[in-house]
Design a protein around this motif. Structure first.
Motif, mmCIF file in Angstrom:
data_model
loop_
_atom_site.group_PDB
_atom_site.id
_atom_site.type_symbol
_atom_site.label_atom_id
_atom_site.label_comp_id
_atom_site.label_asym_id
_atom_site.label_seq_id
_atom_site.Cartn_x
_atom_site.Cartn_y
_atom_site.Cartn_z
ATOM 1 N N LYS A 1 -4.435 -0.117 -6.659
ATOM 2 C CA LYS A 1 -4.094 -0.444 -5.233
ATOM 3 C C LYS A 1 -2.680 -0.577 -4.919
ATOM 4 O O LYS A 1 -2.373 -0.280 -3.658
ATOM 5 C CB LYS A 1 -4.935 -1.849 -4.864
ATOM 6 C CG LYS A 1 -6.479 -1.736 -5.315
ATOM 7 C CD LYS A 1 -7.111 -2.910 -4.747
ATOM 8 C CE LYS A 1 -8.539 -2.606 -4.985
ATOM 9 N NZ LYS A 1 -8.848 -3.536 -5.956
ATOM 10 N N TRP B 1 -1.747 2.813 -3.901
ATOM 11 C CA TRP B 1 -2.116 3.149 -2.578
ATOM 12 C C TRP B 1 -1.036 2.362 -1.607
ATOM 13 O O TRP B 1 -0.645 3.189 -0.743
ATOM 14 C CB TRP B 1 -3.717 2.504 -2.384
ATOM 15 C CG TRP B 1 -4.541 3.678 -2.748
ATOM 16 C CD1 TRP B 1 -5.453 3.557 -3.529
ATOM 17 C CD2 TRP B 1 -4.651 5.005 -1.995
ATOM 18 N NE1 TRP B 1 -6.088 4.568 -3.706
ATOM 19 C CE2 TRP B 1 -5.727 5.601 -2.694
ATOM 20 C CE3 TRP B 1 -4.099 5.658 -1.054
ATOM 21 C CZ2 TRP B 1 -6.296 7.047 -2.538
ATOM 22 C CZ3 TRP B 1 -4.564 6.960 -0.606
ATOM 23 C CH2 TRP B 1 -5.477 7.532 -1.326
ATOM 24 N N ALA B 2 -0.841 1.138 -2.020
ATOM 25 C CA ALA B 2 0.178 0.521 -0.889
ATOM 26 C C ALA B 2 1.418 1.020 -0.836
ATOM 27 O O ALA B 2 2.063 1.264 0.203
ATOM 28 C CB ALA B 2 0.192 -0.938 -1.589
ATOM 29 N N SER C 1 1.669 4.240 1.200
ATOM 30 C CA SER C 1 1.502 3.872 2.854
ATOM 31 C C SER C 1 2.951 3.340 3.323
ATOM 32 O O SER C 1 3.046 3.604 4.472
ATOM 33 C CB SER C 1 0.445 2.833 2.939
ATOM 34 O OG SER C 1 0.970 1.620 2.479
ATOM 35 N N PHE D 1 4.692 5.675 5.857
ATOM 36 C CA PHE D 1 4.008 5.651 7.101
ATOM 37 C C PHE D 1 4.170 4.522 7.889
ATOM 38 O O PHE D 1 4.431 4.573 9.090
ATOM 39 C CB PHE D 1 2.430 5.908 6.690
ATOM 40 C CG PHE D 1 2.024 7.325 6.137
ATOM 41 C CD1 PHE D 1 1.951 8.295 6.784
ATOM 42 C CD2 PHE D 1 1.673 7.297 4.856
ATOM 43 C CE1 PHE D 1 1.594 9.603 6.496
ATOM 44 C CE2 PHE D 1 1.502 8.558 4.025
ATOM 45 C CZ PHE D 1 1.279 9.454 5.075
ATOM 46 N N GLY D 2 4.243 3.217 7.166
ATOM 47 C CA GLY D 2 4.601 2.075 7.894
ATOM 48 C C GLY D 2 5.988 2.177 8.632
ATOM 49 O O GLY D 2 6.444 1.797 9.486
ATOM 50 N N LEU E 1 2.853 -2.748 6.130
ATOM 51 C CA LEU E 1 1.875 -1.857 6.032
ATOM 52 C C LEU E 1 1.476 -2.036 4.478
ATOM 53 O O LEU E 1 0.107 -1.958 4.446
ATOM 54 C CB LEU E 1 2.149 -0.546 6.454
ATOM 55 C CG LEU E 1 0.944 0.329 6.282
ATOM 56 C CD1 LEU E 1 -0.104 -0.103 7.550
ATOM 57 C CD2 LEU E 1 1.235 2.013 6.751
ATOM 58 N N SER E 2 2.216 -2.223 3.716
ATOM 59 C CA SER E 2 1.770 -1.895 2.151
ATOM 60 C C SER E 2 1.010 -3.290 1.855
ATOM 61 O O SER E 2 -0.018 -3.252 1.396
ATOM 62 C CB SER E 2 3.073 -1.946 1.439
ATOM 63 O OG SER E 2 3.972 -2.741 1.302
ATOM 64 N N VAL F 1 -2.270 -2.976 3.473
ATOM 65 C CA VAL F 1 -2.979 -1.852 2.648
ATOM 66 C C VAL F 1 -3.603 -2.531 1.632
ATOM 67 O O VAL F 1 -4.758 -2.537 1.116
ATOM 68 C CB VAL F 1 -2.411 -0.630 2.428
ATOM 69 C CG1 VAL F 1 -3.273 0.139 1.273
ATOM 70 C CG2 VAL F 1 -2.195 -0.072 3.590
ATOM 71 N N TYR F 2 -2.698 -3.151 0.725
ATOM 72 C CA TYR F 2 -2.993 -3.886 -0.648
ATOM 73 C C TYR F 2 -4.063 -4.577 -0.385
ATOM 74 O O TYR F 2 -5.261 -5.022 -1.042
ATOM 75 C CB TYR F 2 -1.880 -4.516 -1.319
ATOM 76 C CG TYR F 2 -2.154 -4.978 -2.688
ATOM 77 C CD1 TYR F 2 -1.909 -4.095 -3.878
ATOM 78 C CD2 TYR F 2 -2.663 -6.217 -2.743
ATOM 79 C CE1 TYR F 2 -2.353 -4.557 -4.994
ATOM 80 C CE2 TYR F 2 -3.023 -6.892 -4.087
ATOM 81 C CZ TYR F 2 -2.955 -6.142 -5.060
ATOM 82 O OH TYR F 2 -3.167 -6.542 -6.514
#
Ligand SMILES: Cc1cc2nc3c(=O)[nH]c(=O)nc-3n(C[C@H](O)[C@H](O)[C@H](O)COP(=O)(O)OP(=O)(O)OC[C@H]3O[C@@H](n4cnc5c(N)ncnc54)[C@H](O)[C@@H]3O)c2cc1C
Lengths: 119, 430
Positions: free
Chosen positions: A50, A53-54, A57, A60-61, A100-101, A104-105
């Motif tokens: 995860k 993924w964070a 991201s 993008f954030g 954002l991270s 997302v997390y």
């Protein structure tokens, strides 16, 4: 500016977003932060998947935050005129990336809690 | 901003330390009658602060206008960056409970009898009077010009209000597309926000440039005196910006007459009348104290005699001959300060002296002439210009935001933070 106190800042932010939206945003930020802390404590470790993924991201954030500010204020990159502008610009990008991270997390951890074997 | 304020700012950013709220000042019990003329930036802000400081006072605010105007927004409306309604709100929305609002104009002030008479024939007695009716735009002083011309035949006049600012953009945007000669003026009297004529010039030049029409436009800034701004260091900076942007200053040119049919503007200059042909003309008329003030005997007798600003002490804004009268905002007869930012600094000073007078003591607060006008130099950049009576620069964020530098952050502040700050000021909270 005269008397830049905490109370003044709150009053200005309330006017900027509207009182309702401002406090909604504050509560949302607090809730997401608490949820983040909650999943960290619950899972007792950082899930590397995860976390990846964070991290993915984050750009993008950063781009989204910068694009939003430029769009709302009708300005463009070429308007950056001095060191403070670059600092503010990077600050906005960093806030977007970290924000954002975390989102997302936290969302990932809440939606798909780790399987027993993973922990 | 000092270091402590900066730390507070950081703390606020992190939303910590809710206890940093300033302690409310002591309230004073009184039965005094206070009349405030004008519910604009100054009158409204003061009313909101007085109701918190005074217990039992009878506060009356007199203003005929149902609409409150956020005037700093007019510059944005006249450049097509905001719609006309961006500047409009309702007067009632900002006024506190527990005061009387007489929705009529003050037509007579008698400082000897301590009364104010309104257009509806009411006579209100006061113990303390605060004169804050702003100023009047004397459009009639320009021969051949009338407000119904705005928006057509290449004529703009953004000071006249939201609708005229929108019509100004109609005329100005045509100029930015078709090109030609743009003539931008300012009056020879004192004026509110002396940066606004410059902002309009810079913005229209920038928009023409962005449209790819820089080559087709010639921009002339007709200035009333030899210096492009009242503060020498700012005047020099503006001169350099003009040179850089190819804007031609026409010094000591004061607009006298407009011939809209032939598109010729006539100026008074030290060498006599001079004519300039134009495709776009921006008119800012002479500005004066409202008649009710000029006829009341409250104006300076030996200064600004054609303008009639109220004779007050520079530091306390208290009338020099009638200690129960104060003047606030644009109408005050002080050498600087005709901006909303100045109002923000003036209101706590008058509040202090007024409340002290009611409590039977002397106030201590002092106004240093703080005046500020974020000077937009193009869409996306502005300069913070803040100064005091002594023509010193007094930057709010020294070492962080450089004054007299074209910056994006200053534009962000104008775009995002200025109106909220203004509104917070109206509520008496900033
Ligand atoms: C185009 C433009 C751009 C500006 N830009 C800036 C800026 O960027 N930054 C900045 O700080 N300032 C700016 N200002 C200046 C700022 O708007 C004024 O300095 C400020 O509004 C002054 O407040 P005031 O209360 O004295 O007057 P106002 O806000 O004009 O209010 C006066 C009130 O008095 C009322 N009134 C008038 N006559 C009477 C009467 N006879 N009886 C009763 N009531 C009466 C009116 O209806 C009005 O509500 C700008 C102004 C303009 C026009």
């Amino acid at each position: 500016m005269k008397d830049l106190t905490f109370g003044t800042m709150i009053a200005v932010f309330e006017e900027m977003f509207g009182r309702g939206l401002f406090w909604f945003l504050v509560v949302a930020a607090v809730v997401i932060t608490l949820a983040y802390i909650y999943v960290l404590i619950r899972d007792r470790s950082v899930s590397m998947k995860k976390f990846l993924w964070a991290q993915l991201s984050m750009p993008f954030g950063a781009v989204a935050a910068v694009a939003l500010v430029l769009w709302v204020t009708k300005s463009s990159l070429s308007d950056l005129g001095g060191p403070i502008d670059v600092i503010i610009f990077l600050g906005i990008a960093a806030l977007g990336a970290v924000g954002l991270s975390i989102l997302v997390y936290t969302a990932g951890s809440l939606i798909a809690p780790p399987e027993r074997s993973e922990g | 901003m000092n270091r402590r304020q900066f730390i507070t700012l950081s703390a606020a950013g992190a939303l910590l330390g809710a206890s940093a709220h300033t302690a409310p000042a002591q309230t004073v019990k009184t039965s005094a009658s206070i009349v405030i003329i004008g519910a604009g930036a100054a009158g409204t802000s003061l009313a909101n602060r007085l109701v918190r400081r005074l217990d039992g006072a009878k506060i009356t605010i007199v203003d005929p206008s149902e609409r409150h105007l956020y005037q700093p927004g007019l510059s944005l409306v006249a450049a097509g960056l905001k719609p006309a309604d961006y500047v409009v709100s309702s007067t009632a929305h900002w006024l506190p409970d527990g005061i009387d609002w007489i929705a009529e104009a003050a037509t007579e002030i008698d400082p000897e009898a301590r009364t104010v008479t309104t257009s509806g024939g009411q006579t209100v007695r006061y113990d303390f009077l605060v004169v804050a009716p702003g100023l009047v735009l004397d459009h009639d002083a320009i021969e051949g010009f009338s407000l119904d011309m705005v928006g057509e035949n290449g004529i703009g006049a953004l000071y006249a209000g939201p609708d005229h600012a929108a019509r100004t953009w109609a005329a100005a945007s045509k100029f930015t597309e078709e090109g030609g000669v743009g003539v931008f003026t300012r009056p020879a009297t004192e004026m509110k926000c002396a940066g606004a004529p410059l902002k309009h010039t810079f913005l229209i030049d920038d928009i023409a440039r962005t449209n790819g029409n820089a080559g087709k436009t010639e921009i002339i800034y007709a200035n009333n005196s030899q210096a492009l701004f009242g503060v020498p260091i700012v005047a020099e900076k503006v001169r350099m910006l003009f040179q850089d942007r190819g804007i031609a200053p026409a010094l000591s040119h004061v607009l006298k007459r407009v011939d809209a049919g032939r598109r010729i503007a006539t100026f008074d200059t030290p060498e006599g009348e001079k004519e300039l042909g134009y495709d776009y003309l921006h008119v800012i008329p002479p500005q004066r104290a409202p008649d009710v003030v000029r006829q009341s005997g409250l104006s300076w007798a030996d200064k600004w005699t054609d303008q009639g600003w109220v004779e007050v002490d520079m530091q306390t804004l208290r009338h020099l001959r009638y200690p129960d009268v104060f003047a606030l905002g644009d109408v005050a007869g002080v050498p600087k300060g005709k901006t909303a930012a100045s109002v923000k600094w003036q209101v706590p000073v008058v509040e202090d002296h007024l409340v002290a007078a009611i409590a039977g003591s002397e106030g201590t607060a002092s106004y240093n002439g703080y005046t500020s006008c974020p000077m937009i130099t193009r869409v996306g950049r502005a300069m913070l210009v803040e100064f005091d009576y002594q023509n010193n620069l007094v930057p709010s964020f020294p070492g962080i935001i450089a004054p007299l530098e074209e910056l994006w952050i200053s534009w962000l502040m104008k775009e995002l933070a200025l109106k909220p700050t203004y509104n917070a000021m109206l509520r008496g909270e900033a």
